[in-house]
Scaffold this motif. Structure first.
Motif, PDB file in Angstrom:
ATOM      1  N   GLU A  22       0.832  -1.201   0.000  1.00 19.68           N
ATOM      2  CA  GLU A  22       0.000   0.000   0.000  1.00 19.68           C
ATOM      3  C   GLU A  22       0.870   1.255   0.000  1.00 19.68           C
ATOM      4  OE1 GLU A  22      -3.963   1.752   2.155  1.00 19.68           O
ATOM      5  OE2 GLU A  22      -2.193   1.535   3.418  1.00 19.68           O
ATOM      6  N   LEU A  23       1.927   1.217   0.805  1.00 14.92           N
ATOM      7  CA  LEU A  23       2.793   2.377   0.915  1.00 14.92           C
ATOM      8  C   LEU A  23       3.487   2.640  -0.425  1.00 14.92           C
ATOM      9  CD1 LEU A  23       3.022   4.092   3.358  1.00 14.92           C
ATOM     10  CD2 LEU A  23       5.093   2.890   4.025  1.00 14.92           C
ATOM     11  N   LYS A  24       3.844   1.545  -1.108  1.00 21.69           N
ATOM     12  CA  LYS A  24       4.501   1.652  -2.404  1.00 21.69           C
ATOM     13  C   LYS A  24       3.561   2.330  -3.413  1.00 21.69           C
ATOM     14  CE  LYS A  24       7.685  -1.338  -4.901  1.00 21.69           C
ATOM     15  NZ  LYS A  24       8.100  -2.737  -5.141  1.00 21.69           N
ATOM     16  N   THR A  25       2.309   1.903  -3.396  1.00 22.67           N
ATOM     17  CA  THR A  25       1.303   2.502  -4.278  1.00 22.67           C
ATOM     18  C   THR A  25       1.136   3.986  -3.969  1.00 22.67           C
ATOM     19  OG1 THR A  25       0.157   0.393  -4.213  1.00 22.67           O
ATOM     20  CG2 THR A  25      -1.072   2.270  -5.098  1.00 22.67           C
ATOM     21  N   LEU A  26       1.031   4.295  -2.678  1.00 22.44           N
ATOM     22  CA  LEU A  26       0.855   5.696  -2.279  1.00 22.44           C
ATOM     23  C   LEU A  26       2.028   6.550  -2.755  1.00 22.44           C
ATOM     24  CD1 LEU A  26      -0.601   5.468   1.346  1.00 22.44           C
ATOM     25  CD2 LEU A  26      -1.669   6.553  -0.647  1.00 22.44           C
ATOM     26  N   MET A  27       3.232   5.963  -2.708  1.00 25.34           N
ATOM     27  CA  MET A  27       4.421   6.694  -3.115  1.00 25.34           C
ATOM     28  C   MET A  27       4.361   7.016  -4.616  1.00 25.34           C
ATOM     29  SD  MET A  27       8.233   5.520  -2.139  1.00 25.34           S
ATOM     30  CE  MET A  27       9.636   6.608  -2.331  1.00 25.34           C
ATOM     31  N   HIS A  28       3.917   6.021  -5.403  1.00 23.85           N
ATOM     32  CA  HIS A  28       3.773   6.248  -6.841  1.00 23.85           C
ATOM     33  C   HIS A  28       2.751   7.335  -7.121  1.00 23.85           C
ATOM     34  CE1 HIS A  28       6.397   3.316  -8.604  1.00 23.85           C
ATOM     35  NE2 HIS A  28       5.945   2.372  -7.783  1.00 23.85           N
ATOM     36  N   GLN A  29       1.598   7.251  -6.408  1.00 21.00           N
ATOM     37  CA  GLN A  29       0.530   8.236  -6.628  1.00 21.00           C
ATOM     38  C   GLN A  29       1.003   9.643  -6.255  1.00 21.00           C
ATOM     39  OE1 GLN A  29      -2.521   6.519  -4.194  1.00 21.00           O
ATOM     40  NE2 GLN A  29      -3.390   5.295  -5.864  1.00 21.00           N
ATOM     41  N   THR A  30       1.764   9.721  -5.168  1.00 21.89           N
ATOM     42  CA  THR A  30       2.251  11.029  -4.716  1.00 21.89           C
ATOM     43  C   THR A  30       3.162  11.643  -5.776  1.00 21.89           C
ATOM     44  OG1 THR A  30       2.200  10.179  -2.456  1.00 21.89           O
ATOM     45  CG2 THR A  30       3.414  12.212  -2.813  1.00 21.89           C
ATOM     46  N   LYS A  31       4.060  10.804  -6.300  1.00 17.94           N
ATOM     47  CA  LYS A  31       4.969  11.280  -7.358  1.00 17.94           C
ATOM     48  C   LYS A  31       4.202  11.748  -8.579  1.00 17.94           C
ATOM     49  CE  LYS A  31       9.209   8.694  -6.370  1.00 17.94           C
ATOM     50  NZ  LYS A  31       9.844   7.384  -6.569  1.00 17.94           N
ATOM     51  N   SER A  32       3.177  10.969  -8.937  1.00 17.87           N
ATOM     52  CA  SER A  32       2.456  11.279 -10.175  1.00 17.87           C
ATOM     53  C   SER A  32       1.636  12.558 -10.045  1.00 17.87           C
ATOM     54  CB  SER A  32       1.569  10.098 -10.590  1.00 17.87           C
ATOM     55  OG  SER A  32       0.425  10.073  -9.780  1.00 17.87           O
ATOM     56  N   LYS A  33       1.417  13.021  -8.817  1.00 24.12           N
ATOM     57  CA  LYS A  33       0.729  14.298  -8.616  1.00 24.12           C
ATOM     58  C   LYS A  33       1.735  15.454  -8.628  1.00 24.12           C
ATOM     59  CE  LYS A  33      -3.602  12.959  -7.741  1.00 24.12           C
ATOM     60  NZ  LYS A  33      -4.829  13.447  -8.348  1.00 24.12           N
ATOM     61  N   GLY A  34       2.990  15.137  -8.892  1.00 22.34           N
ATOM     62  CA  GLY A  34       4.001  16.188  -8.963  1.00 22.34           C
ATOM     63  C   GLY A  34       4.512  16.653  -7.611  1.00 22.34           C
ATOM     64  N   LEU A  35       4.240  15.885  -6.565  1.00 17.89           N
ATOM     65  CA  LEU A  35       4.713  16.273  -5.232  1.00 17.89           C
ATOM     66  C   LEU A  35       6.107  15.719  -4.980  1.00 17.89           C
ATOM     67  CD1 LEU A  35       1.398  15.656  -3.292  1.00 17.89           C
ATOM     68  CD2 LEU A  35       2.399  17.875  -3.864  1.00 17.89           C
ATOM     69  N   ARG A  36       6.853  16.433  -4.163  1.00 15.39           N
ATOM     70  CA  ARG A  36       8.212  16.006  -3.867  1.00 15.39           C
ATOM     71  C   ARG A  36       8.203  14.857  -2.860  1.00 15.39           C
ATOM     72  NH1 ARG A  36      12.356  20.278  -1.269  1.00 15.39           N
ATOM     73  NH2 ARG A  36      13.916  18.802  -0.503  1.00 15.39           N
ATOM     74  N   VAL A  37       8.833  13.763  -3.211  1.00 16.20           N
ATOM     75  CA  VAL A  37       8.859  12.574  -2.360  1.00 16.20           C
ATOM     76  C   VAL A  37      10.259  12.355  -1.812  1.00 16.20           C
ATOM     77  CG1 VAL A  37       8.705  10.040  -2.402  1.00 16.20           C
ATOM     78  CG2 VAL A  37       6.923  11.422  -3.502  1.00 16.20           C
ATOM     79  N   GLU A  38      10.358  12.104  -0.521  1.00 17.56           N
ATOM     80  CA  GLU A  38      11.642  11.737   0.074  1.00 17.56           C
ATOM     81  C   GLU A  38      11.444  10.535   0.979  1.00 17.56           C
ATOM     82  OE1 GLU A  38      13.546  15.033   2.009  1.00 17.56           O
ATOM     83  OE2 GLU A  38      13.258  16.365   0.280  1.00 17.56           O
ATOM     84  N   THR A  39      12.543   9.866   1.292  1.00 18.61           N
ATOM     85  CA  THR A  39      12.435   8.754   2.243  1.00 18.61           C
ATOM     86  C   THR A  39      13.362   9.013   3.426  1.00 18.61           C
ATOM     87  OG1 THR A  39      14.135   7.509   1.097  1.00 18.61           O
ATOM     88  CG2 THR A  39      11.868   7.045   0.483  1.00 18.61           C
ATOM     89  N   ALA A  40      13.016   8.418   4.536  1.00 17.40           N
ATOM     90  CA  ALA A  40      13.850   8.534   5.735  1.00 17.40           C
ATOM     91  C   ALA A  40      13.576   7.330   6.616  1.00 17.40           C
ATOM     92  CB  ALA A  40      13.533   9.825   6.478  1.00 17.40           C
ATOM     93  N   SER A  41      14.405   7.170   7.641  1.00 12.72           N
ATOM     94  CA  SER A  41      14.191   6.041   8.545  1.00 12.72           C
ATOM     95  C   SER A  41      12.966   6.312   9.408  1.00 12.72           C
ATOM     96  CB  SER A  41      15.415   5.856   9.442  1.00 12.72           C
ATOM     97  OG  SER A  41      15.493   6.954  10.328  1.00 12.72           O
ATOM     98  N   GLN A  42      12.395   5.239   9.937  1.00 15.55           N
ATOM     99  CA  GLN A  42      11.247   5.361  10.821  1.00 15.55           C
ATOM    100  C   GLN A  42      11.607   6.240  12.026  1.00 15.55           C
ATOM    101  OE1 GLN A  42       8.223   4.799  10.347  1.00 15.55           O
ATOM    102  NE2 GLN A  42       7.316   4.775  12.392  1.00 15.55           N
ATOM    103  N   ARG A  43      12.874   6.186  12.431  1.00 16.75           N
ATOM    104  CA  ARG A  43      13.308   7.012  13.589  1.00 16.75           C
ATOM    105  C   ARG A  43      13.163   8.498  13.280  1.00 16.75           C
ATOM    106  NH1 ARG A  43      18.554   7.692  14.752  1.00 16.75           N
ATOM    107  NH2 ARG A  43      18.649   8.939  16.663  1.00 16.75           N
TER     108      ARG A  43
END
Lengths: 250, 250
Positions: free
Chosen positions: A39-60
């Motif tokens: 689900e998170l992977k899908t959300l990440m794709h959708q976020t990108k496709s809306k032109g929003l800036r996506v970053e990743t970080a540790s859960q901490r």
């Protein structure tokens, strides 16, 4: 301002592109473990496709930024909450009923969030709050609203009485919730109606009450004179919706 | 169980003497500084005159016991929350309408407290909760209810479906809140009505839903399918009250 949780992101992604722009999203931060979570992977794709800036970080890092352990692996960072201008109300279409909800010093974030959600569900066009002595829109408020607060313009005013006068100039009738008003069932609403709800313990301030065109009361069982302000807002707002747009319309 | 705050004590003192007995109050604990505070002094006198055991302690002890700094100098200690028995419903007078509120796995204490307050305000006769996977009555719940939860019998059952069957045997019609029901405005209520509200995210469980005589829906704006359960309860309950006892009664 960091908002956490998947529902909030889903609400944001479901908005029209123009609305997403007004929210001024700095970035959407995903846990770096999103690969194990479809689900998170899908959300990440959708976020990108809306032109929003996506970053990743540790859960901490996510926990540190949001101060919330149960962040579901997603944070949405906003520059600030996008309050709207009062003028927006004057531009609402005049060929259909319009409902504005105004809060006079509602202080509990839980109430503000629940009222925002109820206002959207009842089809209200705007929510007006005051900038002093009131709950403002915080991540907790967004959360309680299930992210629905982004679907209604939230207008912040310094002087509520002046805003009421302006709404009257624009043809609105203003109904205040009070323990000493008319039975809400008997009140006919105007096509342009504003509903004013007061503070959790004090109700409406005197000047606000005096500025109302009518005062409404929800009659209650003996010895009880009030219910939670978000519950009272729901009762009045759905009755208003029913009268203005529903089957009971004359 | 320690309850804190003056409103809770005032609510308790306002109850009939027989009701106070059922609450099983172990003692009422006042700050030892009550002499500088006229209201607290008055409350202490009233508490004694109701035959309740009064003790004093330092503010530090009060904070330790209640884990609440803002305890307003008063704690009420209960042996346990006085849940009522389902049988009580069979003994309600049959010459007037009766309303029972049933909660199917409502989990947020804030919702349970607000629903208790709304139920009392709408004149409901009893509140039924389940003993598993549900919010139970805690000090936080009492606080959110403004102490009003003591004015309604709270019945705890193991099996909600069986309780629904029992209510049917006693002549109740059971209405469940659902996204796929009839418009609530159009539903005529029975003189003996029970309203069942579901869990915050899942709604009613299937077996509970199937046991209902009718399902009710609050129609909402496009794209919104639910509001907070305590707001929805208020909308349905005040409509029910209006239909059973109000001016709109046929």
């Amino acid at each position: 301002m960091y908002l956490h949780g998947r529902n909030v992101l889903k609400e944001v992604l479901a908005l029209p592109r123009a609305s997403i722009k007004t929210i001024k999203i700095r970035r959407v931060l995903f846990t770096d473990q999103q690969n194990v979570d479809p689900e998170l992977k899908t959300l990440m794709h959708q976020t990108k496709s809306k032109g929003l800036r996506v970053e990743t970080a540790s859960q901490r890092v996510l926990i540190n930024l949001s101060r919330e352990k149960k962040n579901q692996g997603v944070l949405v960072e906003l520059r600030e909450f996008p309050y709207a201008e009062l003028n927006l109300i004057s531009n609402l279409p005049s060929d259909r009923p319009s409902i504005v909800v105004m809060l006079d010093s509602v202080q509990d974030p839980h109430n503000l969030g629940a009222i925002a959600r109820t206002s959207v569900a009842a089809g209200a066009d705007a929510l007006v709050i005051t900038s002093r002595a009131s709950a403002q829109v915080t991540p907790a408020v967004v959360k309680v609203s299930s992210g629905l607060i982004f679907r209604i313009p939230v207008i912040r005013v310094v002087n509520l009485v002046r805003a009421m006068e302006t709404l009257k100039d624009w043809g609105y009738w203003i109904y205040g919730s009070s323990t000493q008003g008319e039975h809400y069932i008997r009140v006919p609403y105007a096509e342009r109606s504003a509903l004013v709800m007061g503070n959790e313990s004090e109700g409406l301030r005197r000047l606000v009450r005096e500025k109302c065109d009518a005062l409404l009361t929800i009659p209650m069982a003996d010895g009880v004179d009030s219910i939670n302000v978000s519950a009272a807002t729901a009762v009045l707002l759905f009755n208003l919706r029913e009268k203005l747009t529903g089957d009971d319309r004359p």
